[in-house]
Design a protein around this motif. Structure first.
Motif, short mmCIF file in Angstrom:
data_model
loop_
_atom_site.label_atom_id
_atom_site.label_comp_id
_atom_site.label_asym_id
_atom_site.label_seq_id
_atom_site.Cartn_x
_atom_site.Cartn_y
_atom_site.Cartn_z
N LEU A 144 19.20 84.40 31.22
CA LEU A 144 19.31 85.77 30.73
C LEU A 144 19.40 85.81 29.21
O LEU A 144 18.76 86.65 28.55
CB LEU A 144 20.53 86.46 31.33
N ILE A 145 20.18 84.90 28.64
CA ILE A 145 20.34 84.84 27.18
C ILE A 145 19.01 84.51 26.52
O ILE A 145 18.61 85.14 25.52
CB ILE A 145 21.43 83.81 26.81
N GLU A 146 18.30 83.53 27.05
CA GLU A 146 17.00 83.17 26.49
C GLU A 146 16.02 84.34 26.56
O GLU A 146 15.23 84.56 25.62
CB GLU A 146 16.43 81.96 27.22
N SER A 147 16.05 85.09 27.63
CA SER A 147 15.16 86.24 27.77
C SER A 147 15.50 87.32 26.75
O SER A 147 14.62 87.90 26.11
CB SER A 147 15.25 86.81 29.19
N ALA A 148 16.79 87.60 26.58
CA ALA A 148 17.21 88.61 25.61
C ALA A 148 16.83 88.20 24.20
O ALA A 148 16.37 89.03 23.39
CB ALA A 148 18.71 88.85 25.71
N GLU A 149 16.98 86.91 23.88
CA GLU A 149 16.61 86.41 22.55
C GLU A 149 15.10 86.54 22.33
O GLU A 149 14.65 86.97 21.26
CB GLU A 149 17.05 84.96 22.40
N ALA A 150 14.32 86.17 23.33
CA ALA A 150 12.86 86.22 23.20
C ALA A 150 12.37 87.66 23.03
O ALA A 150 11.35 87.90 22.37
CB ALA A 150 12.20 85.59 24.43
N LEU A 151 13.09 88.61 23.61
CA LEU A 151 12.72 90.02 23.50
C LEU A 151 13.17 90.64 22.18
O LEU A 151 12.78 91.77 21.86
CB LEU A 151 13.32 90.80 24.67
N TYR A 204 25.78 83.53 40.59
CA TYR A 204 26.01 84.93 40.26
C TYR A 204 26.15 85.08 38.76
O TYR A 204 26.88 84.33 38.12
CB TYR A 204 27.28 85.44 40.94
N VAL A 205 25.42 86.04 38.20
CA VAL A 205 25.54 86.35 36.78
C VAL A 205 25.66 87.86 36.62
O VAL A 205 25.18 88.63 37.46
CB VAL A 205 24.34 85.83 35.96
N CYS A 206 26.30 88.26 35.54
CA CYS A 206 26.49 89.67 35.25
C CYS A 206 25.66 90.05 34.03
O CYS A 206 25.64 89.33 33.03
CB CYS A 206 27.96 89.96 34.98
N LEU A 207 24.96 91.17 34.13
CA LEU A 207 24.21 91.73 33.01
C LEU A 207 24.80 93.11 32.76
O LEU A 207 24.61 94.04 33.56
CB LEU A 207 22.73 91.82 33.36
N GLU A 243 12.98 91.62 34.04
CA GLU A 243 11.57 91.30 34.26
C GLU A 243 11.22 89.93 33.70
O GLU A 243 10.52 89.13 34.35
CB GLU A 243 10.69 92.36 33.61
N ARG A 244 11.70 89.65 32.50
CA ARG A 244 11.34 88.40 31.83
C ARG A 244 11.99 87.18 32.48
O ARG A 244 11.42 86.09 32.48
CB ARG A 244 11.70 88.47 30.35
N SER A 245 13.17 87.35 33.03
CA SER A 245 13.92 86.20 33.55
C SER A 245 13.72 85.95 35.04
O SER A 245 14.11 84.88 35.55
CB SER A 245 15.42 86.39 33.27
N MET A 246 13.12 86.89 35.77
CA MET A 246 13.08 86.80 37.22
C MET A 246 12.48 85.50 37.75
O MET A 246 13.04 84.84 38.62
CB MET A 246 12.30 87.98 37.80
N ALA A 247 11.30 85.13 37.25
CA ALA A 247 10.61 83.96 37.81
C ALA A 247 11.44 82.69 37.63
O ALA A 247 11.57 81.88 38.56
CB ALA A 247 9.24 83.79 37.16
N LYS A 248 12.04 82.51 36.46
CA LYS A 248 12.84 81.32 36.22
C LYS A 248 14.13 81.34 37.03
O LYS A 248 14.61 80.30 37.49
CB LYS A 248 13.12 81.16 34.74
N LEU A 249 14.71 82.53 37.22
CA LEU A 249 15.88 82.63 38.09
C LEU A 249 15.52 82.21 39.51
O LEU A 249 16.32 81.57 40.20
CB LEU A 249 16.43 84.06 38.07
N GLY A 250 14.32 82.56 39.94
CA GLY A 250 13.87 82.20 41.28
C GLY A 250 13.63 80.72 41.46
O GLY A 250 13.58 80.22 42.59
N GLU A 251 13.45 79.99 40.36
CA GLU A 251 13.22 78.55 40.41
C GLU A 251 14.52 77.74 40.50
O GLU A 251 14.48 76.53 40.76
CB GLU A 251 12.44 78.10 39.18
#
Length: 259
Positions: A144-151, A204-207, A243-251
């Motif tokens: 999640l952090i990496e996605s927020a940074e990339a955005l 489990y993570v919180c956003l 949206e950005r993190s979903m695929a990697k979370l699924g892995e």
């Protein structure tokens, strides 16, 4: 191409649906703990299988202290979910965490009471204690952090979430107490959701999205107009992170095979 395991998204205030989700089915899923808050919405976000659940129902009707958290988590688990993102509307205590700010908390303190907060209480062969030192999954938080940074979003990669009973908002004195305890955020749904996921062996993570300054942290009373404006301003960033993190979370590999 291998299909990733579905990721669960529990949407709170301001997130009762995902418009970008390609819906494949909606399924009511009563289990041994009763009725979940709403039907499970199964679909695809990008190419990632997702199971979405509105924590307060859709429309928003179930108050925080009456959410059937056990039924919700069990339903997601039974649907094959092993990684869950809990999206939470919160109040800001930390001076950097004002309205519309996105936070990915790292710790929590539970001030709730009277909620069904464990799967391990009746007809046990032995007493069960789980480790809850780190309530939020490290790998999931990192993504999640990496996605927020990339955005390029403004966000905080830390925060202690204070979970209160609700449904009323807190007093200014209560917020001072939470701040003295080390809380950066205050919300009403962070527990027992996080610990139930842990008992099931789920990541489990919180956003969190800050929707108002906590009581006593501004020079005016908290209004629904203020909260709705912050949701409108900040929820787009939350959805982009998802949206950005979903695929990697699924892995991510499942933590366990608890049933």
């Amino acid at each position: 191409m291998a299909i990733n395991r579905p990721v669960g998204i529990i949407g709170g205030t301001g997130l009762t649906k995902l418009s970008e989700l390609e819906i494949l089915s909606k399924e009511a899923d009563r289990n041994r703990w009763g009725e979940p808050s709403d039907a499970l919405v199964k679909g695809v976000l990008g190419e990632q299988p997702v199971v979405f659940l509105a924590r307060h129902g859709n429309p928003h009707r179930i108050p925080p202290h009456r959410v059937n958290y056990r039924a919700n988590l069990q339903a997601l688990y039974d649907a094959g979910v092993r990684t869950v993102v809990g999206v939470n509307a919160v109040g800001g205590i930390h001076p950097a965490m004002g309205p519309a700010h996105v936070v990915i908390p790292h710790q929590l303190i539970d001030y709730t009471w009277g909620r069904a907060s464990t799967f391990f209480e009746d007809d046990l062969e032995e007493v069960t204690h789980i480790d809850f030192t780190h309530p939020y999954d490290h790998d999931g938080r990192t993504l999640l952090i990496e996605s927020a940074e990339a955005l390029g979003l403004e966000f905080s990669d830390f925060g202690v979430y204070g979970a209160t009973q609700g449904p009323r908002l807190e007093t200014a004195a209560e917020i001072r107490r939470l701040e003295q305890d080390g809380c950066d955020l205050v919300g009403m749904t962070g527990m027992p959701e996080a610990v139930l996921a842990a008992e099931l062996g789920m990541r489990y993570v919180c956003l969190g999205l800050v929707v108002n300054w906590a009581a006593g942290k501004s020079d005016h009373i908290i209004t629904m107009d203020e909260i709705e404006a912050a949701i409108e301003q900040g929820m787009t960033g939350v959805k982009h992170i998802l949206e950005r993190s979903m695929a990697k979370l699924g892995e991510l590999e499942p933590l366990s095979t608890v049933s």
